[in-house]
Design a protein around this motif. Structure first.
Motif, PDB file in Angstrom:
ATOM      1  N   ILE A 107       0.870  -1.173   0.000  1.00  0.00           N
ATOM      2  CA  ILE A 107       0.000   0.000   0.000  1.00  0.00           C
ATOM      3  C   ILE A 107       0.908   1.224   0.000  1.00  0.00           C
ATOM      4  O   ILE A 107       1.738   1.394   0.887  1.00  0.00           O
ATOM      5  N   VAL A 108       0.748   2.076  -1.017  1.00  0.00           N
ATOM      6  CA  VAL A 108       1.614   3.234  -1.217  1.00  0.00           C
ATOM      7  C   VAL A 108       0.806   4.514  -1.030  1.00  0.00           C
ATOM      8  O   VAL A 108      -0.261   4.674  -1.622  1.00  0.00           O
ATOM      9  N   GLU A 109       1.317   5.416  -0.213  1.00  0.00           N
ATOM     10  CA  GLU A 109       0.700   6.733  -0.045  1.00  0.00           C
ATOM     11  C   GLU A 109       1.012   7.557  -1.294  1.00  0.00           C
ATOM     12  O   GLU A 109       2.164   7.844  -1.588  1.00  0.00           O
ATOM     13  N   LYS A 110      -0.029   7.923  -2.045  1.00  0.00           N
ATOM     14  CA  LYS A 110       0.204   8.708  -3.261  1.00  0.00           C
ATOM     15  C   LYS A 110      -0.184  10.170  -3.102  1.00  0.00           C
ATOM     16  O   LYS A 110       0.202  10.992  -3.917  1.00  0.00           O
ATOM     17  N   SER A 111      -0.939  10.519  -2.053  1.00  0.00           N
ATOM     18  CA  SER A 111      -1.272  11.918  -1.754  1.00  0.00           C
ATOM     19  C   SER A 111      -1.209  12.114  -0.254  1.00  0.00           C
ATOM     20  O   SER A 111      -1.621  11.249   0.508  1.00  0.00           O
ATOM     21  N   GLY A 112      -0.695  13.251   0.157  1.00  0.00           N
ATOM     22  CA  GLY A 112      -0.568  13.556   1.582  1.00  0.00           C
ATOM     23  C   GLY A 112       0.816  14.091   1.867  1.00  0.00           C
ATOM     24  O   GLY A 112       1.263  15.048   1.246  1.00  0.00           O
ATOM     25  N   GLY A 113       1.528  13.416   2.757  1.00  0.00           N
ATOM     26  CA  GLY A 113       2.893  13.801   3.070  1.00  0.00           C
ATOM     27  C   GLY A 113       2.993  15.112   3.820  1.00  0.00           C
ATOM     28  O   GLY A 113       1.994  15.738   4.167  1.00  0.00           O
ATOM     29  N   SER A 114       4.236  15.525   4.086  1.00  0.00           N
ATOM     30  CA  SER A 114       4.517  16.782   4.781  1.00  0.00           C
ATOM     31  C   SER A 114       5.956  17.170   4.471  1.00  0.00           C
ATOM     32  O   SER A 114       6.661  16.466   3.747  1.00  0.00           O
ATOM     33  N   ASP A 115       6.399  18.289   5.049  1.00  0.00           N
ATOM     34  CA  ASP A 115       7.782  18.712   4.829  1.00  0.00           C
ATOM     35  C   ASP A 115       8.771  17.643   5.278  1.00  0.00           C
ATOM     36  O   ASP A 115       9.779  17.407   4.635  1.00  0.00           O
TER      37      ASP A 115
ATOM     38  N   ASN B  80       7.969  14.369   5.888  1.00  0.00           N
ATOM     39  CA  ASN B  80       7.601  13.036   5.401  1.00  0.00           C
ATOM     40  C   ASN B  80       7.023  13.143   3.996  1.00  0.00           C
ATOM     41  O   ASN B  80       5.821  13.347   3.837  1.00  0.00           O
ATOM     42  N   PRO B  81       7.861  12.977   2.977  1.00  0.00           N
ATOM     43  CA  PRO B  81       7.318  13.051   1.613  1.00  0.00           C
ATOM     44  C   PRO B  81       6.339  11.902   1.354  1.00  0.00           C
ATOM     45  O   PRO B  81       6.314  10.921   2.089  1.00  0.00           O
TER      46      PRO B  81
ATOM     47  N   THR C  39       0.796  20.963  -4.311  1.00  0.00           N
ATOM     48  CA  THR C  39      -0.198  21.990  -4.631  1.00  0.00           C
ATOM     49  C   THR C  39      -0.950  22.312  -3.362  1.00  0.00           C
ATOM     50  O   THR C  39      -1.476  21.418  -2.704  1.00  0.00           O
ATOM     51  N   THR C  40      -0.976  23.564  -2.992  1.00  0.00           N
ATOM     52  CA  THR C  40      -1.676  24.064  -1.791  1.00  0.00           C
ATOM     53  C   THR C  40      -1.559  23.123  -0.589  1.00  0.00           C
ATOM     54  O   THR C  40      -2.561  22.692  -0.024  1.00  0.00           O
ATOM     55  N   GLY C  41      -0.327  22.779  -0.246  1.00  0.00           N
ATOM     56  CA  GLY C  41      -0.090  21.980   0.951  1.00  0.00           C
ATOM     57  C   GLY C  41      -0.221  20.487   0.772  1.00  0.00           C
ATOM     58  O   GLY C  41       0.206  19.719   1.624  1.00  0.00           O
TER      59      GLY C  41
END
Length: 192
Positions: free
Chosen positions: A80-88, A90-91, A147-149
């Motif tokens: 399971i791969v995170e494709k949207s989200g993340g943070s400064d 944690n990409p 895009t916008t955070g």
């Protein structure tokens, strides 16, 4: 000539492939509008722990279209791969290995699943550790947009990532060695 680090060639039996070559890519689940519905646990980014495991304590259960779920139920060995989200800090691109019961859970629209096409060529656990190493090294920062955070994985770059693939017996040896090291680290941390 292919290189791995400072080595000028791959060892005998190794090859270079991509995630596209090895895996089927399945997009996450959206809430449906057409009956019949089925109530399923949906794995979200919030269920990824800091140590790249699955936290079952806050799984969200929703009603989804049965036909949509049939194509998106999780199977043992799915990545399971995170494709949207993340943070400064944690990409996107965090990946977890699903080792639960088949058919009980699905995954959200902010994630995707990589499902190996042939277990006689690649072990999903090997791919999990390979992607984890790439993530820890910082390679995912080059495979995201913002895009916008909200950060999004650039899927084409991610799926085209070169994988230095050893023979199956070597994959098993690598997995065993990694898990031995992790077990030792857990014992050390537990004794502190």
């Amino acid at each position: 000539m292919e290189r791995i680090g400072h080595y000028t060639q791959l060892p005998d039996g190794w090859c270079v492939v991509t995630l596209k070559d090895l895996c089927e890519n399945i997009n996450g689940l959206w809430k449906g509008k057409k009956e019949p519905f089925v109530n399923v646990g949906v794995i979200r980014n919030a269920n990824f722990t800091k140590d790249f495991k699955l936290d079952y304590s806050n799984i969200e259960y929703i009603d989804v279209e049965q036909r949509t779920f049939a194509k998106r139920h999780l199977e043992n060995g799915d990545l399971i791969v995170e494709k949207s989200g993340g943070s400064d800090n944690n990409p996107v691109g965090r990946t977890i290995l699903y080792e639960g019961k088949s058919g009980v859970f699905s995954f959200s629209n902010f994630t995707m699943v990589l499902r190996t096409r042939n277990n006689d060529i690649v072990l999903s656990k090997f791919l999990y550790y390979y992607i984890l190493a790439k993530y820890q090294k910082g390679d995912m920062r080059l495979m995201q947009t913002q895009t916008t955070g909200l950060r999004n994985l650039i899927l084409d770059k991610f799926l085209s990532m070169p994988i230095h693939l050893p023979p199956l017996s070597e994959q098993k040896r690598i997995i065993d060695r990694i898990e031995t090291i992790f077990t030792s680290l857990d014992m050390i941390m537990g004794s502190l």
